[in-house]
Design an enzyme around this catalytic site. Sequence first.
Site, short mmCIF file in Angstrom:
data_model
loop_
_atom_site.label_atom_id
_atom_site.label_comp_id
_atom_site.label_asym_id
_atom_site.label_seq_id
_atom_site.Cartn_x
_atom_site.Cartn_y
_atom_site.Cartn_z
N SER A 572 0.85 -1.19 0.00
CA SER A 572 0.00 0.00 0.00
C SER A 572 0.89 1.25 0.00
O SER A 572 1.70 1.43 -0.91
CB SER A 572 -0.95 -0.04 1.19
OG SER A 572 -1.96 0.92 1.06
N ASP A 658 -9.65 -3.68 -5.51
CA ASP A 658 -9.10 -2.81 -4.46
C ASP A 658 -9.68 -1.40 -4.62
O ASP A 658 -9.59 -0.81 -5.70
CB ASP A 658 -7.58 -2.78 -4.57
CG ASP A 658 -6.90 -2.13 -3.38
OD1 ASP A 658 -7.57 -1.41 -2.63
OD2 ASP A 658 -5.69 -2.35 -3.20
N HIS A 694 -8.33 -4.78 -1.22
CA HIS A 694 -7.06 -4.25 -0.74
C HIS A 694 -6.31 -5.24 0.14
O HIS A 694 -5.08 -5.28 0.13
CB HIS A 694 -7.31 -2.95 0.03
CG HIS A 694 -6.07 -2.16 0.32
ND1 HIS A 694 -5.31 -1.59 -0.66
CD2 HIS A 694 -5.46 -1.85 1.49
CE1 HIS A 694 -4.29 -0.94 -0.13
NE2 HIS A 694 -4.35 -1.09 1.18
#
Length: 723
Positions: A572, A658, A694
């Site tokens: 991320s 995501d 995600h």
Amino acid sequence: MSSSTSPHPPVAPPVAPRRPTQRELHGRTRHDDYEWLREKDSPEVRAHLEAENAWTEARTTHLADLRTRIFEEIRARTRETDLSVPTRNRDHWYYGRSFEGREYGATCRVPVAGPDDWTPPTPAEDCAPDQPALPGEEVLLDLDALAEGHEFFSLGGASISPDATLLAYSVDVVGDERYTARIKDLASGELLPDVIEGVIHGTTWDRAGENLYYATVDESWRADKVWRHRLGTEQSQDELVHHEEDGRFFVGVGRTRSDRFLVIASGSKTTSEYRFLDADAPEAGWQVFAERVEDVEYSLEHAVLAGEDRFLVLHNATGPDFEIASAPVSPTPAAGWEPLVAHDPAVRLEEVDAFAGHLVVHQRSHGLTQLRIIELGPDGVGDDYLVPFDAPVYTVGAGGNLTFDQPTVRLGFTSMAVPSSVYDYDVRSRGLTLLRRAPVLGGYDPDDYEEHRLWATADDGEQVPISIVARRGSREDDGGGTRPVPTLLYGYGSYEASIDPYFSIARLSLLDRGAAFAIAHVRGGGEMGRRWYDDGKMAKKQNTFSDFIACARHLVATGWSRPETLVAEGGSAGGMLMGAVANQAPEMFTGIVAQVPFVDALTTMLAASLPLTVTAYDERGTPAADPEAYDYMASYAPYDNVTEQDYPAILAETSLNDTRVLYVEPAKWVARLRATAPDHRPDVLLRTEMSAGHGGVSGRYKAWHDRAFALAWMLDRMGLADS
């Protein structure tokens, strides 16, 4: 992950067609050949992602047996049929169960024996190991049954009504983190007709158990609205309680541990505002506790001090590392907050939990977490002390403490060698009781591993902590000295999120093959207090990247590792870190794993409609309005700074659904790396989960397979694939 089933694997990596676009802003021209990959529903884009998956599979076919072995190692070390330590909430003990062969498990409860029962129940001694049920067990949710027929499944939250007869829970079967909430009648097992769509995570009951409160998101995936749902009504009739119109602010709703107050939190990265509803005086309606003041953060907790109801206010109005104040349970500006725990620049206060007889303060100092107990008596605050732990590198925290009048504190302890351990701390006797240490099957002994805290010197002279673990003796050479070992260096460095030392069963497959694992606690995180965060964001973001590179160089300079066997990993915002260090110090690493990486950062930060962009202005700046912010982001954004140089091997992992970091960012990054690097980098790989979000795939076995894939790739880069 979807991949090609063709009997003839590809012999060359996919080549994304160049379709030049350009954008003019602040007198700068920015060129982009791969923005067309953003069309998620385009058959051409889907085909390209599938081709990338097929190429990744072809380039890693030689690791198939190793992946299988690692998966089996993880499985063999894990007690598949197990139950968590029960947590008391009113008149029941609640816990989770897992079962061999099942992905998700179940949530369960049993009644407490009596009002003074604070000892968690355990399975009977004659209970079979594969059936560790508790007597009188009631299964609240069978998660595998809920997941049946879905490729993806996530439980957003589960909340028991105050009278313990209803269970509100929410599920996501797509991966976009927009949940659907239902209510289950626990007596009949039937679902009520209520269906609440678009919930962000979970729901909150009011004290009467008649209404549920929940938040929803706007088009940019920002939680902006709080609603009240009355049981037995249609969602279209739900009342909008609060709408946060400032695009920098998120909202959330909860209930205090004392059950007296509902609270709505509005917060940006730097500013807070709370509203509260008093169940003892509902006619007063929702009230703002203290109106927002730019750069003042605070939170509320209800406590009873010397017999008087008070709000505990954790705030930074008097210093960046926060203090704890008390205030009346009424709208009170900062001038009316009375200090309870003063600001200390050496101690970052992070959270305060209030109970009838004590307060629990979560704090950190010198890069380590601490738990602080403040005893309460009839005259107010009494003894104030830390719960002691004797370890060089560790993480401690309190959780699952749901009952206001409980005399114990449930806490968790772990280190990089010690599995997650659950304790009860009795505030009255000051006794610490180990309830459970997560089992590691196969004769695991923490003493077989060594943990260290190292300090790297950053470019500006700052000392950056590194936590590292290795199998004891792995660094010893035949002459009694030390030798470098292959090392995985992990980093994040954003949002003041601290990557504290933690244990991982999957990591043992690295350590037992002779590798070390290290965490670089770089600036942008919160490990060393608010200053650490402030020095790694906005116009100081480069510190995050240079700190990580300094940690890598320290590992090499001190003989821990070599660039030829050093692998970096981050996800991320940590994926942005990976992209930046790939550009700035490619010679330091043999491989880089970038998970759901935020690598096309400038494009995202220029598009206010994209998820999380506006809320990140206080983290990274506003490049669309500020030329200096634009130029600074352009100087480090990974996608924009790909150059014609030798890159290490790269494994980029993403998910099609995501909502936080869109799949297109790593897809574009990989395409540009291939087109720009001298040999088109056949070892730059993109792996896309075609039905996940995600957090990656759902289900523990799927997650183990995914981790085995990455670990096998790392071991191959380290030269340990055959160990």
